[in-house]
Write a protein that holds these residues in place. Structure first.
Motif: not given
Length: 585
Positions: A219-226, A242-244
């Motif tokens: 599973e790949v996730e790209i995060l920005n500002e939480g 967007y999901e926290k």
């Protein structure tokens, strides 16, 4: 060693095949599987963690490269726009009226390749300008339209001239709210006193799909500002906010990437799959596995194979004698298994079959040959008594008699009838040139013209380059006859038949159109299905056998590459189009 193998081979010959297969399974499948699985499990357990870390690092690098490459290409395009004097001049020009602006706008985007360049990458771009003389809409809007957006406010707050922003557009109605990836660029290279903004909106769905198409099990996730802004797994739909980010212990690898001042974090979770490549690092163990899984089973299979193939090969050779007048006995009957029993039964069959061949089959063959020879002789005698040309001579006599009595119309009809009959009788080759077939069509339509009078009109149009093309004989006239009988005959008012033949895109097109009564939509569909799937079996069924015959012959000469299309309307008429690749005509 050779004596030992010979004894084992003899023992195998006396075993039932069922027992041989049990032994094959036990020694060549079950035991190797147990040993192999145990060894592989131990190896994989010892190297799994190290390999997982290495794979996750590679995945993170690939994802980072992919998204960086996508954003960088936008940045490069924005850079060229930033320094474009031509674009700045268009945006800063003062327009005296709205029509003047609209004309300039249309000319600008007609001559400029900007829309094509960005459009090929599914990018939506918009200019926002502090210019009261422009008209809102299209690719250029007033600066007030962007100042309330989250992306613009973030750009101002961060005091940047350009940046990439992941925002959720809540300004839309509930139905069309969606996630956005927006690139903003201030266009202050020229005229810095007036604010100009370039907005490029990426297709969020496409970017998300590209990440999923990388087909990683992790599973790949790209995060920005939480927030989780991109993921290859399901984290909300495109229309949801967007999901926290939640703290989850399964993440084992993180990597940061900066895109025009926007900090992104790439997180990769552990895959449930175990690694197999690490097996190559255990060379000694692999050698042991090769011996257990290959050498030992091959040796045992060889012994079983000898038991089977040695006798089956001999049996196969004697079976080849079925083409001879006498079957051959097989001398080797050793072994108590099924193969040995089959050989003995074969020899008994040979004995009885040879006797039947000698006493019954050969006698019947000779008798049949005598009967067939007699029948052929009778047919030849009958054929020699029949001369189809007497019909042409009789028709010619009638024609001459009509001319002498000045019945020219009757003479012309007889001449055309003779032409048509000669086509039927003097068959020769099955295929003729189109110009010859057209002559037959003209003769047929001329005869029908005598019958229907003013109710029948026709027009034949053939491209000169198609005249020498070859088609099956009497196929074209079959469709013309069908148009005449089923179209014109049942119509009381005057009608037309059109025949068009031309070449286009490496295909020969033949169109037969009539302005008759037509058919219902279901009848059209049924007839087209029969035409496209014409077969010998259909010829045995009553109906439009002539059309099916013609379609079948066209399918044969074109290796089934011919296409049939039938269109029309009830009460209006029908058109049949035949498409044949030029290489087959």
């Amino acid at each position: 060693m050779r004596k030992l193998l010979h004894r084992i081979e003899e023992g195998m010959d006396n075993l039932k095949i069922k027992k041989k297969l049990y032994m094959l399974y036990l020694i060549c499948v079950l035991i190797p599987i147990i040993i192999t699985d145990s060894v592989i499990f131990f190896i994989v357990r010892s190297s799994e963690q190290e390999k997982q870390q290495h794979e996750m690092a590679n995945i993170a690098n690939a994802v980072s490269y992919n998204i960086s490459n996508t954003i960088s290409s936008i940045g490069e395009t924005a850079k060229s726009i930033y320094t474009s004097k031509y674009i700045n001049s268009f945006l800063m020009q003062e327009y005296e009226s709205a029509p003047e602006y609209v004309l300039t706008y249309q000319e600008f985007f007609k001559d400029h390749l900007l829309e094509n360049i960005l459009g090929m990458n599914n990018l939506v771009f918009t200019f926002y300008i502090d210019n009261e003389t422009i008209v809102n809409g299209g690719k250029v809007n007033k600066i007030e339209n962007i100042r309330e957006t989250k992306a613009y406010q973030s750009l101002v707050e961060q005091k940047k001239s350009k940046g990439i922003f992941f925002v959720y557009d809540e300004s839309r109605n509930k139905i069309s709210k969606k996630r956005q990836i927006v690139f903003l660029q201030k266009l202050d290279f020229y005229s810095p006193n007036k604010e100009k903004i370039l907005k490029v909106e990426l297709d969020y769905g496409k970017v998300s799909d590209e990440l999923k198409k990388m087909n990683y099990d992790n599973e790949v996730e790209i995060l920005n500002e939480g927030r989780i802004v991109l993921s290859n797994k399901k984290h909300g739909t495109e229309s949801e906010n967007y999901e926290k980010v939640k703290k989850r212990s399964k993440y084992t690898y993180c990597q940061e990437v900066n895109l025009y001042g926007t900090e992104l974090e790439i997180r990769i979770d552990e895959s449930e799959k175990t690694g197999w490549d690490s097996l190559m690092n255990k060379f000694q163990i692999i050698l042991l596995l090769i011996f257990v899984n290959v050498i030992l089973p091959v040796l045992f299979v060889y012994l079983i194979n000898r038991s089977f193939t040695k006798r089956i090969t001999k049996l196969s050779k004697v079976f080849q004698s079925v083409n001879n007048e006498q079957l051959i006995y097989m001398s080797d009957e050793r072994g108590k298994d099924e193969i040995g029993s089959m050989i003995r039964n074969y020899n008994r069959m040979v004995e009885r079959t040879n006797h039947l061949i000698e006493t019954v089959y050969k006698s019947k063959i000779r008798e049949q040959e005598i009967i067939v020879g007699r029948k052929n002789a009778e047919l030849l005698a009958l054929h020699s008594q029949i001369n189809p040309h007497f019909l042409f001579n009789a028709l010619e006599s009638i024609r001459m008699h009509s001319i002498l009595k000045q019945e020219n119309e009757t003479a012309d009809m007889v001449e055309k009838l003779a032409l048509m009959q000669r086509q039927y009788v003097e068959w020769g080759a099955d295929c003729v040139e189109i110009e010859q077939e057209i002559e037959f069509v003209k003769a047929y339509l001329a005869l029908q013209k005598y019958r229907f009078g003013e109710r029948l009109n026709y027009d034949i149009n053939i491209s000169p380059k198609c005249e020498k093309k070859i088609i099956p004989k009497l196929t074209l006239v079959t469709f013309v006859e069908n148009a005449c009988v089923h179209g014109i005959e049942s119509k009381s008012s005057p009608g037309w038949i059109f025949v068009r033949i031309y070449e286009k895109n490496e295909n020969l097109y033949i169109e037969i159109e009539d302005t008759g009564n037509g058919m219902s939509e279901n009848e059209y569909q049924d007839l087209q299905n029969k035409m496209q799937n014409a077969s010998i079996e259909m010829l045995k069924v009553k109906g439009r056998v002539g059309v099916i015959n013609a379609c079948l012959r066209l399918k044969i000469v074109s290796d089934d590459k011919v296409k049939f299309t039938i269109e029309g309307e009830e009460g209006v008429g029908t058109m049949v189009m035949i498409q044949i690749p030029v290489e087959y005509v």
